[in-house]
Design a protein around this motif. Structure first.
Motif, PDB file in Angstrom:
ATOM      1  N   THR A  92       0.892  -1.216   0.008  1.00 16.72           N
ATOM      2  CA  THR A  92      -0.049   0.053  -0.121  1.00 16.72           C
ATOM      3  C   THR A  92       0.896   1.032  -0.023  1.00 16.72           C
ATOM      4  OG1 THR A  92      -1.717  -1.165   1.062  1.00 16.72           O
ATOM      5  CG2 THR A  92      -1.815   1.267   1.299  1.00 16.72           C
ATOM      6  N   CYS A  93       0.553   2.143  -1.154  1.00 15.66           N
ATOM      7  CA  CYS A  93       1.483   3.275  -1.079  1.00 15.66           C
ATOM      8  C   CYS A  93       0.669   4.550  -0.843  1.00 15.66           C
ATOM      9  CB  CYS A  93       1.975   3.565  -2.600  1.00 15.66           C
ATOM     10  SG  CYS A  93       2.867   4.939  -2.852  1.00 15.66           S
ATOM     11  N   GLY A 112      -5.040  -2.446   7.721  1.00 12.71           N
ATOM     12  CA  GLY A 112      -5.232  -1.005   8.189  1.00 12.71           C
ATOM     13  C   GLY A 112      -4.941   0.073   7.119  1.00 12.71           C
ATOM     14  N   ARG A 113      -3.715  -0.298   6.650  1.00  6.93           N
ATOM     15  CA  ARG A 113      -3.180   0.566   5.596  1.00  6.93           C
ATOM     16  C   ARG A 113      -3.912   0.553   4.234  1.00  6.93           C
ATOM     17  NH1 ARG A 113       1.826   2.758   5.713  1.00  6.93           N
ATOM     18  NH2 ARG A 113       2.209   2.195   3.351  1.00  6.93           N
ATOM     19  N   TYR A 114      -4.229  -0.671   3.865  1.00  5.08           N
ATOM     20  CA  TYR A 114      -4.875  -0.926   2.633  1.00  5.08           C
ATOM     21  C   TYR A 114      -6.498  -0.176   2.697  1.00  5.08           C
ATOM     22  CZ  TYR A 114      -7.731  -3.511  -0.936  1.00  5.08           C
ATOM     23  OH  TYR A 114      -8.524  -3.709  -1.811  1.00  5.08           O
ATOM     24  N   CYS A 139      -1.970  11.616   4.439  1.00  5.17           N
ATOM     25  CA  CYS A 139      -1.155  10.438   3.777  1.00  5.17           C
ATOM     26  C   CYS A 139       0.361  10.515   4.500  1.00  5.17           C
ATOM     27  CB  CYS A 139      -0.811  10.645   2.156  1.00  5.17           C
ATOM     28  SG  CYS A 139      -2.215  10.547   1.137  1.00  5.17           S
ATOM     29  N   ALA A 140       0.807  11.471   4.914  1.00  2.00           N
ATOM     30  CA  ALA A 140       2.223  11.543   5.489  1.00  2.00           C
ATOM     31  C   ALA A 140       2.247  10.876   6.819  1.00  2.00           C
ATOM     32  CB  ALA A 140       2.821  12.931   5.447  1.00  2.00           C
ATOM     33  N   GLU A 141       1.054  11.464   7.536  1.00  2.18           N
ATOM     34  CA  GLU A 141       0.926  10.903   8.887  1.00  2.18           C
ATOM     35  C   GLU A 141       0.610   9.406   8.810  1.00  2.18           C
ATOM     36  OE1 GLU A 141      -1.245  12.156  13.085  1.00  2.18           O
ATOM     37  OE2 GLU A 141      -2.299  12.891  11.320  1.00  2.18           O
ATOM     38  N   TRP A 142      -0.375   9.035   8.148  1.00  2.00           N
ATOM     39  CA  TRP A 142      -0.773   7.573   7.851  1.00  2.00           C
ATOM     40  C   TRP A 142       0.367   6.577   7.520  1.00  2.00           C
ATOM     41  CZ3 TRP A 142      -6.498   7.785   5.937  1.00  2.00           C
ATOM     42  CH2 TRP A 142      -7.313   8.321   6.749  1.00  2.00           C
ATOM     43  N   ARG A 144      -6.088   3.826   2.566  1.00  2.00           N
ATOM     44  CA  ARG A 144      -6.135   4.414   1.483  1.00  2.00           C
ATOM     45  C   ARG A 144      -7.111   4.188   0.489  1.00  2.00           C
ATOM     46  NH1 ARG A 144      -4.815   3.410  -3.744  1.00  2.00           N
ATOM     47  NH2 ARG A 144      -2.899   4.717  -4.869  1.00  2.00           N
ATOM     48  N   ASN A 145      -7.911   3.015   0.884  1.00  2.55           N
ATOM     49  CA  ASN A 145      -9.127   3.012  -0.159  1.00  2.55           C
ATOM     50  C   ASN A 145     -10.131   3.949   0.438  1.00  2.55           C
ATOM     51  OD1 ASN A 145      -8.459   0.892  -1.633  1.00  2.55           O
ATOM     52  ND2 ASN A 145      -9.592  -0.702  -0.540  1.00  2.55           N
TER      53      ASN A 145
END
Length: 420
Positions: free
Chosen positions: A30-31, A76-78, A63-66, A81-82
């Motif tokens: 995940t990016c 969680g990341r995925y 985005c930077a914090e997460w 981002r969604n």
């Protein structure tokens, strides 16, 4: 009514489905590249106009914090981002329909009834009860998630809106990964949602604090002028009114706890609204809030932030209440009412009648039947009653914590819910 005691908040015990979901999340790369998120949304819809680019500072910060949060699981990341991808898509669709139909801006949102109160304080039940009145327009979850249909996407073969179907599928998945959530905060497609959902395509509102631990975003949000975000939200409500059938009601019933700390902005954007300010023991609110969030973290975090949750949300609840008390007097007496939680629970229809008197609306026989039917279909504890243990789960003494909020008990009709 079945008592539900969640005994594994701090150290979750996973079932096979949860373990499989977590393993799947770890297999995904995940990016959190802001431009990549915007580009993916554009490619999916064939649209490129995101409107005023000032939203980018907020998207970049989120985005930077997460991305820097090493405590997030792959799942969680995925999922986070969604969320951002979905808001970018919604933003494109909002800008597109406004470009094609500039007459939307001239639509009036007349005399809404707006419920303002702490999270977990009965506001959700109250707004769903008011929304049972077929003369009022409310915001079901499925529509708030995707306020503008995707161009060219028609109804399903059975006549279902695909936005409704996607929301139903998401709720079904959520019930498998966090099955006790229904007892704390149901999120089925027909459930009435908060209108601040409509700020999310502007990458604004305090909702981002609920998705995951986001202190940097909180600090940025608290320093922001909220008026432009309330204007943006109202514009999306206008779009939703534009898209509805002409026979649909146009008097809205809205609600959000976030309004507590933004009453001047709320009133400026909805100058003819009627306001319902609910009040409840903050300790009951805090224990419900942190229990729900801790339970949800089992799928999003590698370890549960027990200490951070109690500290963070105690501070946030205090800020909401202090800001409300500072500005409550700005709401017009003739169109505002304070509703104690205990009074609402003791007499739901009597409370509604007082609200309607302030809103200049008659609680007629049809509305009474519709609300009675809603209560019958949604009894308290339908999905179980959560048993809380603030001391045992979070190490916080309710009575000591309650002393911190004496300022609120002194200035409001809230009463201490001891023994909870």
């Amino acid at each position: 009514m079945t008592d539900l005691r969640i005994t594994d908040l701090a150290r979750p015990e996973y079932n096979d489905f949860q373990r499989a979901a977590l393993a799947y999340g770890e297999s995904i790369e995940t990016c959190f590249d802001p431009q990549g998120i915007l580009d993916e949304a554009s490619a999916a819809l064939g649209l490129a106009d995101f409107g005023d680019p000032e939203f980018r500072q907020r998207l970049d910060l989120i985005c930077a914090e997460w991305d820097a949060d090493s405590g997030l699981t792959g799942l969680g990341r995925y999922s986070l981002r969604n969320r951002l991808l979905g808001y970018a898509r919604n933003r494109l669709l909002i800008e597109d329909i406004l470009r094609r139909h500039p007459e939307i801006h001239a639509i009036e949102i007349n005399r809404p009834i707006i419920v303002v109160g702490l999270p977990r304080s009965g506001t959700t039940h109250l707004v769903n009860l008011l929304a049972a009145d077929s003369r009022l327009r409310a915001m079901p979850l499925w529509e708030s998630y995707e306020p503008v249909p995707t161009p060219g996407e028609g109804l399903l073969a059975d006549g279902t809106d695909p936005r409704y179907q996607r929301c139903a599928e998401a709720w079904a998945m959520m019930q498998q990964t966090v099955p006790h959530l229904a007892a704390m905060h149901p999120m089925d497609p027909d459930h009435i949602n908060e209108e601040i959902e409509l700020m999310l395509p502007n990458f604004a509102s305090y909702n981002f604090e609920w998705f995951t631990h986001s202190p940097r975003y909180r600090d940025h949000y608290l320093a922001m002028d909220q008026l432009p975000h309330y204007v943006y939200m109202k514009t999306v409500i206008k779009i939703m009114q534009f898209l509805q059938p002409q026979t649909a009601p146009t008097r809205w019933v809205l609600k959000s706890p976030m309004h507590l700390e933004n009453l001047p902005e709320l009133q400026a954007v909805f100058p003819d609204a009627s306001f319902v300010v609910t009040h409840r023991d903050p300790v009951s609110v805090i224990q419900s809030t942190v229990t729900m969030l801790a339970y949800g973290q089992r799928m999003n975090r590698k370890s549960i932030l027990i200490d951070e949750l109690i500290d963070y949300w105690t501070d946030r609840i205090e800020h909401l209440l202090r800001r409300c008390l500072e500005t409550r007097h700005l709401l017009p007496d003739e169109r505002s009412i304070d509703v104690p939680f205990h009074a609402f629970m003791a007499d739901e229809q009597g409370t509604v009648e007082k609200i309607y008197n302030k809103a200049g609306l008659k609680l007629n026989a049809v509305a009474r039947r519709e609300m009675a039917q809603f209560i019958e279909d949604h009894p308290r504890g339908k999905h179980g009653k959560v048993v809380y243990d603030l001391q045992g789960d979070f190490g916080a003494d309710p009575e000591v914590l309650r002393q911190r909020f004496q300022f609120y008990f002194d200035a409001s009709p809230a009463i201490a819910e001891t023994g909870q």
